[in-house]
Design an enzyme around this catalytic site. Structure first.
Site, PDB file in Angstrom:
ATOM      1  N   GLU A  34      10.370  12.172 -14.683  1.00 40.07           N
ATOM      2  CA  GLU A  34      10.359  10.973 -13.834  1.00 40.07           C
ATOM      3  C   GLU A  34      10.410  11.399 -12.360  1.00 40.07           C
ATOM      4  O   GLU A  34      11.333  12.089 -11.933  1.00 40.07           O
ATOM      5  CB  GLU A  34      11.529  10.055 -14.196  1.00 40.07           C
ATOM      6  CG  GLU A  34      11.716   8.853 -13.290  1.00 40.07           C
ATOM      7  CD  GLU A  34      10.458   8.013 -13.061  1.00 40.07           C
ATOM      8  OE1 GLU A  34       9.878   7.527 -14.037  1.00 40.07           O
ATOM      9  OE2 GLU A  34      10.049   7.859 -11.881  1.00 40.07           O
ATOM     10  N   CYS A  42       9.341  -2.128 -13.540  1.00 41.00           N
ATOM     11  CA  CYS A  42       9.995  -3.325 -14.077  1.00 41.00           C
ATOM     12  C   CYS A  42      11.414  -3.465 -13.527  1.00 41.00           C
ATOM     13  O   CYS A  42      11.784  -4.505 -12.996  1.00 41.00           O
ATOM     14  CB  CYS A  42      10.016  -3.248 -15.603  1.00 41.00           C
ATOM     15  SG  CYS A  42      10.922  -4.593 -16.357  1.00 41.00           S
ATOM     16  N   LYS A  51      12.822 -11.670 -10.585  1.00 42.15           N
ATOM     17  CA  LYS A  51      13.440 -12.795 -11.292  1.00 42.15           C
ATOM     18  C   LYS A  51      14.847 -13.075 -10.747  1.00 42.15           C
ATOM     19  O   LYS A  51      15.318 -14.216 -10.804  1.00 42.15           O
ATOM     20  CB  LYS A  51      13.497 -12.532 -12.802  1.00 42.15           C
ATOM     21  CG  LYS A  51      12.267 -13.026 -13.513  1.00 42.15           C
ATOM     22  CD  LYS A  51      11.081 -12.110 -13.391  1.00 42.15           C
ATOM     23  CE  LYS A  51       9.851 -12.628 -12.778  1.00 42.15           C
ATOM     24  NZ  LYS A  51       8.761 -11.676 -12.650  1.00 42.15           N
ATOM     25  N   GLY A 189      -4.157 -15.054  -6.380  1.00 40.14           N
ATOM     26  CA  GLY A 189      -3.511 -16.112  -7.148  1.00 40.14           C
ATOM     27  C   GLY A 189      -3.303 -15.722  -8.601  1.00 40.14           C
ATOM     28  O   GLY A 189      -3.392 -16.566  -9.494  1.00 40.14           O
ATOM     29  N   ILE A 192       1.525 -12.233 -10.031  1.00 37.88           N
ATOM     30  CA  ILE A 192       2.452 -11.787  -8.979  1.00 37.88           C
ATOM     31  C   ILE A 192       2.342 -12.695  -7.752  1.00 37.88           C
ATOM     32  O   ILE A 192       3.353 -13.137  -7.187  1.00 37.88           O
ATOM     33  CB  ILE A 192       2.193 -10.299  -8.622  1.00 37.88           C
ATOM     34  CG1 ILE A 192       2.572  -9.422  -9.822  1.00 37.88           C
ATOM     35  CG2 ILE A 192       2.982  -9.886  -7.379  1.00 37.88           C
ATOM     36  CD1 ILE A 192       2.290  -7.942  -9.658  1.00 37.88           C
ATOM     37  N   GLU A 211      -7.016 -17.419  -2.995  1.00 39.71           N
ATOM     38  CA  GLU A 211      -7.573 -16.812  -4.211  1.00 39.71           C
ATOM     39  C   GLU A 211      -9.103 -16.767  -4.101  1.00 39.71           C
ATOM     40  O   GLU A 211      -9.733 -17.766  -3.775  1.00 39.71           O
ATOM     41  CB  GLU A 211      -7.115 -17.609  -5.445  1.00 39.71           C
ATOM     42  CG  GLU A 211      -7.830 -17.317  -6.734  1.00 39.71           C
ATOM     43  CD  GLU A 211      -7.773 -15.856  -7.165  1.00 39.71           C
ATOM     44  OE1 GLU A 211      -6.678 -15.278  -7.204  1.00 39.71           O
ATOM     45  OE2 GLU A 211      -8.851 -15.302  -7.467  1.00 39.71           O
ATOM     46  N   HIS A 453      18.378 -31.007 -31.829  1.00 38.68           N
ATOM     47  CA  HIS A 453      18.151 -32.136 -30.931  1.00 38.68           C
ATOM     48  C   HIS A 453      19.410 -32.389 -30.114  1.00 38.68           C
ATOM     49  O   HIS A 453      20.505 -32.391 -30.684  1.00 38.68           O
ATOM     50  CB  HIS A 453      17.824 -33.394 -31.749  1.00 38.68           C
ATOM     51  CG  HIS A 453      17.668 -34.606 -30.885  1.00 38.68           C
ATOM     52  ND1 HIS A 453      16.544 -34.828 -30.121  1.00 38.68           N
ATOM     53  CD2 HIS A 453      18.521 -35.647 -30.631  1.00 38.68           C
ATOM     54  CE1 HIS A 453      16.686 -35.959 -29.451  1.00 38.68           C
ATOM     55  NE2 HIS A 453      17.875 -36.471 -29.736  1.00 38.68           N
TER      56      HIS A 453
END
Ligand SMILES: Cc1cc2nc3c(=O)[nH]c(=O)nc-3n(C[C@H](O)[C@H](O)[C@H](O)COP(=O)(O)OP(=O)(O)OC[C@H]3O[C@@H](n4cnc5c(N)ncnc54)[C@H](O)[C@@H]3O)c2cc1C
Length: 475
Positions: A34, A42, A51, A189, A192, A211, A453
């Site tokens: 690495e 990610c 996020k 568009g 990302i 876009e 429900h």
């Protein structure tokens, strides 16, 4: 120094480290090379940090709209540095957990930049990896019986709008912003671009989304893309499709003047910053592919067969660097499948097709299986039904009835072919559809499965019933 392994993995992102863990479970001696940080795009520049920022934006919007739920409060204030700190804490915690996991699994990590070697004194076959260490100590040579390339992708640049880190940003550079700009123009568009547009708009930034194609989210069901475009425009995002950047200049007052063109005319748009999100290219330029027989396709991604083998059958490639659905869960899945083939356990290959695609914009978009357009193109005798979230009680409870669920089935067999959703929390709902596809469920079976429900998941049951002409809560 040279070391021997059963498997050497080039790149410790989601694809690489999941492959390594699976390899250890199957008893292989494994090393990862690495160059930067374990966890890759990610964890450090993609899914998790974006996020986390989106969650802060959602909370901000919830407070702004809290009066709709009978709660008033003083005007909320955004402390962007605190939002960025929270993002860092989340990433750091997951990074620590990942390092522990790797150690516990007995995976050896070589920190440094790895390059594939051709046949040499170390191995008669191409694929030994020379690791260049940052401290300039002598390279380590790793000889693997098998090798997996999992080097990911990097952001594509527009030749006439190169990244400068100050005005013209990549998504990595945007993630590192210390302050929110007043305005941001996003070029691209796709997933990302749309996520960033939604995020910045929710945080009060004036956003333009440009876009080149006639629609957003190429590859997704176009009804979803159109609904998303309408929602983004309603939220105040200035969306221009069929539009390209012709040229740009940085003005004396620190603004970017973009000259935009479409088929009819040219216009100038002034913005504080520009985020270029026009896609990503395989990160393979310096990794020594020339020393091997490995081939790339016309878009520059590594070519593999259905077992993820390259032209050198002992060298595999997985994840974003082979193109296709560039998603973390796809990379992880491909990593596991490649390792299982290496270990002679490749009976799970058939399940590789059902990866959900998600867009964490507001509203969210999620899809699994084929689109209606694909059903048309493939001449499939299909049936399609669409149902709005306004028919679902929990959506009303949540105060968000935006969007719909759309289901496509094979008319001859009742088999589920595709499920497409736009709305609140649909990135959570999509997993049920993925499982149904994996288990080759019919719409009738999905309709039979009892859903709690009130819950948004009732939308899946209701559309399955509707496609069988037995809807309960919709027409
Ligand atoms: C802004 C953004 C948001 C995203 N959001 C999502 C999301 O919400 N959900 C989702 O599923 N996907 C998302 N993605 C995509 C996701 O990040 C990728 O699909 C995933 O990281 C691919 O994993 P990978 O292992 O193939 O590559 P990567 O994660 O890119 O890992 C490659 C690794 O290889 C290392 N490397 C490269 N070359 C060498 C070398 N020569 N020597 C040693 N090491 C090397 C790199 O340092 C890196 O750590 C997002 C991406 C971006 C950019």
């Amino acid at each position: 120094m040279s070391e021997n392994y059963d498997l050497v993995i080039l790149g410790g992102g989601m694809g690489g480290y999941v492959a390594a863990i699976r390899a250890r479970q199957l008893g292989l001696k494994v090393a990862i090379v690495e160059a930067n940080l374990l966890g890759g795009t990610c964890l450090h520049q993609g899914c998790i940090p974006t996020k986390t920022l989106l969650k802060s934006a959602e909370i901000y919007q919830s407070i702004i709209n809290s009066h709709e739920f009978g709660i008033t409060t003083s005007e909320p204030v955004i402390h962007f540095s605190a939002i960025q700190n929270r993002k860092k804490q989340v990433v750091d915690q997951l990074y620590q957990g990942l390092q522990y996991l790797i150690e516990q699994n007995g995976i050896t990590i070589y920190h440094g930049f790895g390059r594939l070697m051709g046949p040499s004194i170390f191995s008669p076959m191409a694929g030994a990896i020379s690791v260049e260490h940052e401290d300039k100590q002598e390279n380590t040579i790793l000889i693997g019986k098998s090798v997996i390339i999992a080097t990911g992708t990097v952001a594509k640049e527009l030749p006439n709008l190169p990244f400068d880190g100050q005005y013209i940003l990549s998504s990595n550079q945007a993630l590192a912003m210390e302050d929110l700009p007043e305005s941001m123009t996003i070029i691209g568009g796709g997933v990302i671009g749309v996520e960033w547009a939604s995020l910045l708009n929710s945080l009060g930034v004036k956003v333009n989304l440009i876009e080149a194609q006639g629609h957003l989210l190429t590859g997704f069901d176009q009804e979803l893309a159109k609904t998303l475009k309408r929602s983004l425009i309603k939220k105040g995002i200035h969306v221009l499709t069929d539009t390209r950047v012709a040229e740009y200049e940085i003005s004396d007052n620190d603004q970017v003047n973009l000259v935009l063109e479409n088929k009819q005319n040219k216009q100038t748009l002034t913005t504080n910053k520009v985020l270029v999100a026009i896609g990503r290219r395989a990160n393979i330029n310096q990794i020594g592919l020339d020393n091997t027989a490995i081939e790339t396709d016309s878009s520059g991604f590594i070519k593999v067969n259905s077992f993820f083998q390259t032209k050198e059958s002992h060298i595999y490639a997985i994840g974003d660097c082979i193109g296709g659905q560039q998603l973390a869960h796809v990379a992880a899945h491909e990593g596991k499948l490649a390792v299982e083939h290496i270990a002679g356990k490749d009976d799970k290959l058939a399940i590789a097709n059902f990866a959900p695609s998600c867009v964490y914009s507001q509203p969210e978009v999620a899809a699994v299986g084929i689109t209606e357009q694909t059903a048309i193109d493939k001449n499939i005798n299909y049936k399609v039904k669409k149902m709005p979230f306004s028919a679902i009680g929990k959506a009303l409870v949540n105060g968000d009835t935006t969007g719909f669920v759309k289901m496509i089935i094979d008319k001859d067999t009742d088999d589920l072919l595709g499920v497409h959703l736009i709305g609140n929390q649909v990135t959570e709902l999509i997993s049920e559809a993925g499982l149904a596809l994996l288990l080759n469920a019919t719409a009738s079976e999905l309709g039979l499965s009892i859903h709690p429900h009130p819950s948004l998941s009732e939308a899946i049951q209701e559309i399955a019933l509707a496609i069988d002409d037995q809807p309960v809560h919709s027409q």
